[in-house]
Motif scaffolding. Sequence first.
Motif, short mmCIF file in Angstrom:
data_model
loop_
_atom_site.label_atom_id
_atom_site.label_comp_id
_atom_site.label_asym_id
_atom_site.label_seq_id
_atom_site.Cartn_x
_atom_site.Cartn_y
_atom_site.Cartn_z
N PRO A 1 16.98 -69.37 13.32
CA PRO A 1 16.28 -70.15 12.30
C PRO A 1 16.61 -69.72 10.88
CG PRO A 1 14.77 -69.50 14.04
CD PRO A 1 16.04 -68.71 14.24
N THR A 2 17.63 -70.29 10.32
CA THR A 2 17.95 -70.08 8.91
C THR A 2 17.75 -71.36 8.12
OG1 THR A 2 20.26 -70.64 9.32
CG2 THR A 2 19.68 -68.33 9.39
N GLU A 3 17.64 -72.47 8.83
CA GLU A 3 17.54 -73.74 8.14
C GLU A 3 16.23 -73.85 7.35
OE1 GLU A 3 15.87 -74.23 12.27
OE2 GLU A 3 17.63 -73.30 11.36
N ASP A 4 15.24 -73.01 7.68
CA ASP A 4 13.97 -73.04 6.97
C ASP A 4 14.03 -72.30 5.65
OD1 ASP A 4 12.79 -74.16 9.36
OD2 ASP A 4 12.86 -72.14 10.18
N ALA A 5 15.04 -71.50 5.45
CA ALA A 5 15.02 -70.53 4.37
C ALA A 5 15.47 -71.12 3.06
CB ALA A 5 15.91 -69.33 4.73
N GLN B 1 9.84 -70.03 6.46
CA GLN B 1 8.96 -70.09 7.62
C GLN B 1 8.85 -68.71 8.28
OE1 GLN B 1 7.21 -72.81 8.67
NE2 GLN B 1 7.94 -73.79 6.79
N PRO B 2 7.69 -68.40 8.87
CA PRO B 2 7.51 -67.09 9.51
C PRO B 2 8.56 -66.78 10.56
CG PRO B 2 5.38 -68.14 9.24
CD PRO B 2 6.42 -69.17 8.83
N ARG B 3 8.99 -67.78 11.35
CA ARG B 3 9.97 -67.47 12.39
C ARG B 3 11.30 -67.03 11.81
NH1 ARG B 3 9.13 -72.95 12.57
NH2 ARG B 3 10.91 -74.35 12.30
N ALA B 4 11.65 -67.54 10.62
CA ALA B 4 12.89 -67.08 9.98
C ALA B 4 12.76 -65.63 9.52
CB ALA B 4 13.22 -67.98 8.79
N LEU B 5 11.58 -65.25 9.04
CA LEU B 5 11.34 -63.86 8.66
C LEU B 5 11.40 -62.94 9.88
CD1 LEU B 5 8.33 -64.55 6.26
CD2 LEU B 5 10.60 -63.82 5.53
N ILE B 6 10.85 -63.40 11.00
CA ILE B 6 10.88 -62.60 12.23
C ILE B 6 12.32 -62.37 12.67
CG2 ILE B 6 10.34 -62.66 14.70
CD1 ILE B 6 7.68 -64.03 13.93
N VAL B 7 13.15 -63.41 12.61
CA VAL B 7 14.55 -63.26 12.98
C VAL B 7 15.23 -62.22 12.09
CG1 VAL B 7 16.79 -64.43 12.99
CG2 VAL B 7 14.81 -65.51 14.05
N THR B 8 14.93 -62.25 10.80
CA THR B 8 15.51 -61.27 9.88
C THR B 8 15.10 -59.86 10.27
OG1 THR B 8 15.59 -62.84 8.04
CG2 THR B 8 15.61 -60.51 7.47
N ILE B 9 13.84 -59.65 10.58
CA ILE B 9 13.35 -58.32 10.97
C ILE B 9 14.05 -57.85 12.24
CG2 ILE B 9 11.33 -57.07 11.81
CD1 ILE B 9 9.65 -58.75 9.83
N SER C 1 4.94 -68.23 15.95
CA SER C 1 6.39 -68.18 15.73
C SER C 1 7.11 -67.49 16.89
CB SER C 1 6.69 -67.46 14.42
OG SER C 1 6.14 -68.14 13.32
N ILE C 2 6.51 -66.42 17.42
CA ILE C 2 7.10 -65.74 18.57
C ILE C 2 7.21 -66.71 19.75
CG2 ILE C 2 6.69 -63.96 20.31
CD1 ILE C 2 5.52 -62.21 18.11
N LEU D 1 16.80 -61.32 2.05
CA LEU D 1 17.82 -61.49 3.08
C LEU D 1 17.61 -62.79 3.86
CD1 LEU D 1 20.26 -60.54 4.60
CD2 LEU D 1 18.79 -59.08 6.00
N THR D 2 16.36 -63.15 4.11
CA THR D 2 16.09 -64.40 4.82
C THR D 2 16.56 -65.59 4.00
OG1 THR D 2 14.16 -63.40 5.88
CG2 THR D 2 14.30 -65.79 5.91
N HIS D 3 16.35 -65.55 2.70
CA HIS D 3 16.84 -66.62 1.82
C HIS D 3 18.36 -66.62 1.76
CE1 HIS D 3 16.11 -68.93 -2.21
NE2 HIS D 3 17.11 -69.44 -1.54
N TRP D 4 18.95 -65.44 1.66
CA TRP D 4 20.39 -65.33 1.48
C TRP D 4 21.18 -65.72 2.72
CZ3 TRP D 4 24.11 -64.87 -1.98
CH2 TRP D 4 25.37 -64.43 -1.57
N ARG D 5 20.68 -65.42 3.91
CA ARG D 5 21.55 -65.41 5.08
C ARG D 5 22.08 -66.77 5.50
NH1 ARG D 5 18.59 -66.14 10.01
NH2 ARG D 5 16.33 -66.07 9.74
N ARG D 6 21.51 -67.87 5.03
CA ARG D 6 22.12 -69.16 5.35
C ARG D 6 23.24 -69.52 4.37
NH1 ARG D 6 18.71 -74.52 3.61
NH2 ARG D 6 18.36 -73.99 1.44
N LEU D 7 23.20 -68.97 3.15
CA LEU D 7 24.15 -69.41 2.13
C LEU D 7 25.60 -69.07 2.47
CD1 LEU D 7 22.05 -68.59 -1.06
CD2 LEU D 7 22.45 -70.83 -0.01
N PRO D 8 25.89 -67.86 3.01
CA PRO D 8 27.29 -67.59 3.35
C PRO D 8 27.84 -68.51 4.43
CG PRO D 8 26.03 -65.55 3.19
CD PRO D 8 25.04 -66.67 3.16
N TYR D 9 26.98 -69.09 5.27
CA TYR D 9 27.47 -70.03 6.27
C TYR D 9 27.86 -71.36 5.64
CZ TYR D 9 26.15 -67.16 10.26
OH TYR D 9 26.07 -66.14 11.18
#
Length: 288
Positions: free
Chosen positions: A6-10, A17-25, A59-60, A230-238
Amino acid sequence: MSESLPTEDAGPVRGIQPRALIVTIYGLYAREVGGALSISSLIRLMATIGVDESAVRSSISRLKRRGLLLPEKVGGAAGYALSDRARAILDEGDRRIFERPRAGAGDGWLLAVFSVPESERDKRHQLRSRLSWLGFGTVASGVWIAPVHVEHEARDALASSGLSDYVSLFRAEYVAFRPEPEQVASWWDLDGLERMYEDFVEEYRPVLARWRRRRRDDDATAFADYVRVLTHWRRLPYLDPGLPAGLLPGNWRGSQAADVFFTLHERLAPDAHRYVEASTVTQPGRTA
């Protein structure tokens, strides 16, 4: 990206979204210790970011339904571990997120030419989505293009997604007729990407300024800021194809955004890691 986490939420931090933060963690910390975190530790960490327990549990559940998290005992407590598919996606993303791949002038191009039968339209959608998240732009229907440096990543991603039978990859050189920068602007939405970079800079340049003024370390705040950025950033390089500098608009905001991110990464990552070590149960136990 058909199998993306889930990066599309960021978007800007208020929309993450909380699930995107969880994925980052999980991507940052769980892989270091076998891929699992206890639920209680995750709830505690998410509270530091301002997310309540009910949102974490919801989110889990979503991530579990998508096959990205699997139940596992952690230090005798209930927890969740990354699935093999989630690990593979996170491993694939590390190079894009934490490096700055950029093509050089004259490196050439990679063409992806594909044809999918009408009876397999779902495969066509998956293929377009996958190519987009690999940084490809669109030349014409069924013809996509990327800097040649994504070749190995594209080979691996298309093969692992079961899409390689539909695609032929070619190395190419542009020779005529319109100016190459003009063509590039028609293959990718560089204006839209630049607006995303501008949003990132506006959101996190003040955060960077605050940390440059800060005299005393605050591990909890470092953790919260680091996970958000990092959650905000991680979709941009894609979304960024890593074009040669000479083919980008002048004063490209992507360079400024990268400077902000990597400076914050260097400043915050050690303190954030220390906070997680002090706050979590991470050693996997045997599933009951």
